[in-house]
Design an enzyme around this catalytic site. Structure first.
Site, PDB file in Angstrom:
ATOM      1  N   LYS A  44       0.846  -1.197   0.000  1.00  0.00           N
ATOM      2  CA  LYS A  44       0.000   0.000   0.000  1.00  0.00           C
ATOM      3  C   LYS A  44       0.882   1.248   0.000  1.00  0.00           C
ATOM      4  O   LYS A  44       1.915   1.280   0.688  1.00  0.00           O
ATOM      5  CB  LYS A  44      -0.887  -0.034   1.252  1.00  0.00           C
ATOM      6  CG  LYS A  44      -1.957   1.043   1.333  1.00  0.00           C
ATOM      7  CD  LYS A  44      -2.807   0.847   2.605  1.00  0.00           C
ATOM      8  CE  LYS A  44      -3.925   1.850   2.727  1.00  0.00           C
ATOM      9  NZ  LYS A  44      -4.724   1.660   3.963  1.00  0.00           N
ATOM     10  N   SER A 119      -9.753   1.635   3.121  1.00  0.00           N
ATOM     11  CA  SER A 119      -8.918   2.435   2.260  1.00  0.00           C
ATOM     12  C   SER A 119      -7.892   1.650   1.449  1.00  0.00           C
ATOM     13  O   SER A 119      -7.380   2.168   0.455  1.00  0.00           O
ATOM     14  CB  SER A 119      -8.175   3.479   3.099  1.00  0.00           C
ATOM     15  OG  SER A 119      -7.245   2.850   3.959  1.00  0.00           O
ATOM     16  N   SER A 143      -9.792  -0.723   7.209  1.00  0.00           N
ATOM     17  CA  SER A 143      -9.205  -0.481   5.888  1.00  0.00           C
ATOM     18  C   SER A 143      -8.522  -1.678   5.246  1.00  0.00           C
ATOM     19  O   SER A 143      -8.172  -1.623   4.065  1.00  0.00           O
ATOM     20  CB  SER A 143      -8.203   0.678   5.966  1.00  0.00           C
ATOM     21  OG  SER A 143      -8.894   1.909   5.996  1.00  0.00           O
TER      22      SER A 143
END
Lengths: 450, 93
Positions: A44, A119, A143
């Site tokens: 990420k 997210s 997330s």
């Protein structure tokens, strides 16, 4: 594939090939290699990678090249994993759909008109469509688990403190935790083996005996005591999702677990508690973006105060500004006791609900989200509506306990995730239940058709 | 009730310069969101200790050792403006 999904902000093909060649050399030389050697693990883009662009999907960090790597990245490199690229997210990990990325929205591989969740939407989508074998994400209020659920893959949020946060771009430091995405439970255990453990560079990282997580890959949950919190199955949960989750729970029961409905009575207060604490911590953490040492700086400013104001106003997106406003308000003179301190006290009550439940049960299960993946644009106009996507996941961050999303079925062709919740540092029980479920179902074998 | 003046004050504390439109939107949204959060006030938390974080950690000590430090050029590599070995900013007063 990537044209249609847009999972990556930065692709690092050369780096991955170079790492893969190093593994090839080790194999040729007859050296012992780790189970992750040569395996593409996407990361990420709020996790720092030395010499590789790391943006947190924000204009504020659009050109930021970190001079160091996060501890988890170093650990993956040491295990021989390769890095295919850095994945898209909601700006600074604030969001539930990846639509808050300053650059573009990632698409759900099961239906490209829908969001991948957030997210960590890029990481989940990349694993779901085979653009990476595994990935890392971060989970502050869901997330990792929410996008794993929306994209039909496994997502694991470890116990707070189990994984070093050094090099993770901070959002809410008492809630943030890094964890893996994978297509099966075995890979999840291997990634946990690689990333868990104490780190002197993170003062909130816990000293605990890290087990070999693969020893929990046991196809047997006979005698396991499972609680189902009624509040997580109540109105507001889509009826199709509830039906799939009830069926999944029945499967666990048929495999020898005992199942009982139970209560976490303060659940209704979790969303408010979370959306005071997380923005409060965020407003403090994001004070560092001042245009001085790194990141974006606004042009044509008259003095340093003007530079701070313009830099932050132009560098941050709407949701990030909203959370800075909310958090600053909750911490400001006159409102601190009524909002922030109140939320910290309710956090205690929420944690105690879990403590009491885990006196009776080894594991709690629930849906990950009230719905399957929603349509792009469906919730962008109303922040509260978007926040409600996190209703089943946020309490775990407040309590610091581990949580996992595993694929457990479909509603109208879209994946549903089953959430497993365990005691602090009892990742093993989650893995054992997940592995047993996986060995006795086929949901994890389903691939999106693109 | 969050007023427009509150929003302007909080924006200044957070070092954000809001447009007129943003002020209006955030006034409305903060009222919506904080209105929803009023539910917390129903709970009696008189004797409850606050939880700032969940680990049983207090102070964390370590040995003070001399480690490897980041080269100065690396530390300065991302800065928007510099003057030799200093970060450079617009005039302060």
């Amino acid at each position: 594939m990537e044209d249609r999904i847009a999972a990556y902000i930065t692709r690092t093909r050369e780096k991955a090939l170079e790492q893969a060649r190093a593994v090839d050399r080790q194999i040729r030389n007859g050296e012992k290699i780790s189970p992750l050697a040569g395996i593409p693990v996407a990361v990420k883009d709020n996790i720092c990678t030395d010499g590789i662009l790391t943006t947190a999907a924000s204009r504020m960090l659009a050109g930021f090249v970190p001079p160091y790597s996060a501890t988890v990245v170093k650990r993956l490199e040491a295990a021989g994993a390769t890095l295919p690229g850095k994945t898209n997210l909601d700006e600074f990990a604030m969001g539930s759909s990846t639509e808050n990325s300053a650059f573009f929205t990632t698409r759900n591989p099961w239906d490209t008109g829908r969001v991948p969740g957030g997210s960590s939407g890029g990481s989940a989508a990349a694993v779901a469509c085979g653009e990476a074998v595994c990935a890392l994400g971060s989970d502050t209020g869901g997330s990792i688990r929410l996008p794993a659920s929306f994209c039909g893959v496994i997502g694991f949020k470890p116990t707070y403190g189990a994984v070093s946060r050094y090099g993770l771009i901070a959002f809410a430091s008492s809630l943030d935790q890094i964890g893996p995405f994978s297509r099966d439970v075995t890979d999840c255990a291997l990634l946990l083996n690689a990333i868990c453990g104490h780190d002197p560079l993170d003062s909130t990282s816990a000293r605990f005996d890290v087990p070999d997580f693969t020893r929990f890959l046991v196809n047997d949950i006979r005698g396991m005591k499972i609680g189902v919190p009624e509040e997580y199955m109540a109105e507001g949960i889509n009826s199709g999702v509830r039906e799939v989750v009830v069926k999944a729970i029945a499967l666990l029961e048929s495999l020898g677990a005992s199942v009982e409905y139970t209560n976490l009575p303060h659940t209704e207060y979790a969303l408010s508690t979370y959306y005071l604490i997380a923005p409060a911590e965020a407003s403090s953490n994001l004070a560092r973006y001042d245009g001085v040492r790194y990141g974006f700086r606004a042009a044509k400013t008259s003095d340093v105060m003007d530079m701070f104001m313009k830099t932050r106003s132009q560098g941050f997106g709407a949701e990030v500004k909203r959370r800075i406003m909310l958090g600053t308000y909750a911490l400001s003179a006159g409102y601190y006791d009524a909002y922030y301190l109140k939320a910290l006290k309710v956090r205690t009550l929420i944690k105690e609900d879990f403590d009491r439940a885990f006196e009776k049960y080894d594991l709690l299960v629930s849906p990950v989200s009230p719905t399957t993946a929603f349509r792009c644009g469906e919730k962008t106009g109303d922040p509260l509506e978007m926040y409600l996507s996190d209703i089943c996941t946020i309490s775990l961050n407040l309590a610091g306990i581990p949580g996992m999303s595993i694929p457990c079925g479909f509603v109208e062709g879209m994946p549903v995730g089953l959430q497993l919740m365990g005691k602090h540092f009892d990742e093993g029980t989650l893995l054992r239940a997940a592995y047993t479920f996986e060995q006795n179902s086929d949901y994890h074998r389903a691939f999106p058709v693109l | 009730m969050v007023t427009r003046e509150d929003v302007e004050h909080v924006a200044l504390l957070g070092r954000l310069e809001l447009t007129e439109e943003e002020k209006e939107i955030y006034t409305r949204q903060l009222n919506d969101i904080l209105g929803h959060f009023q539910a917390l006030q129903r709970l009696d938390t008189g004797n409850i200790q606050p939880t700032a974080h969940v680990l049983p950690l207090k102070n964390v000590y370590r040995e003070d050792w001399v480690g490897q430090h980041m080269p100065r050029e690396d530390a300065l590599a991302n800065c928007p403006d510099r003057d030799e070995n200093y970060f450079k900013v617009p005039k302060i007063v």
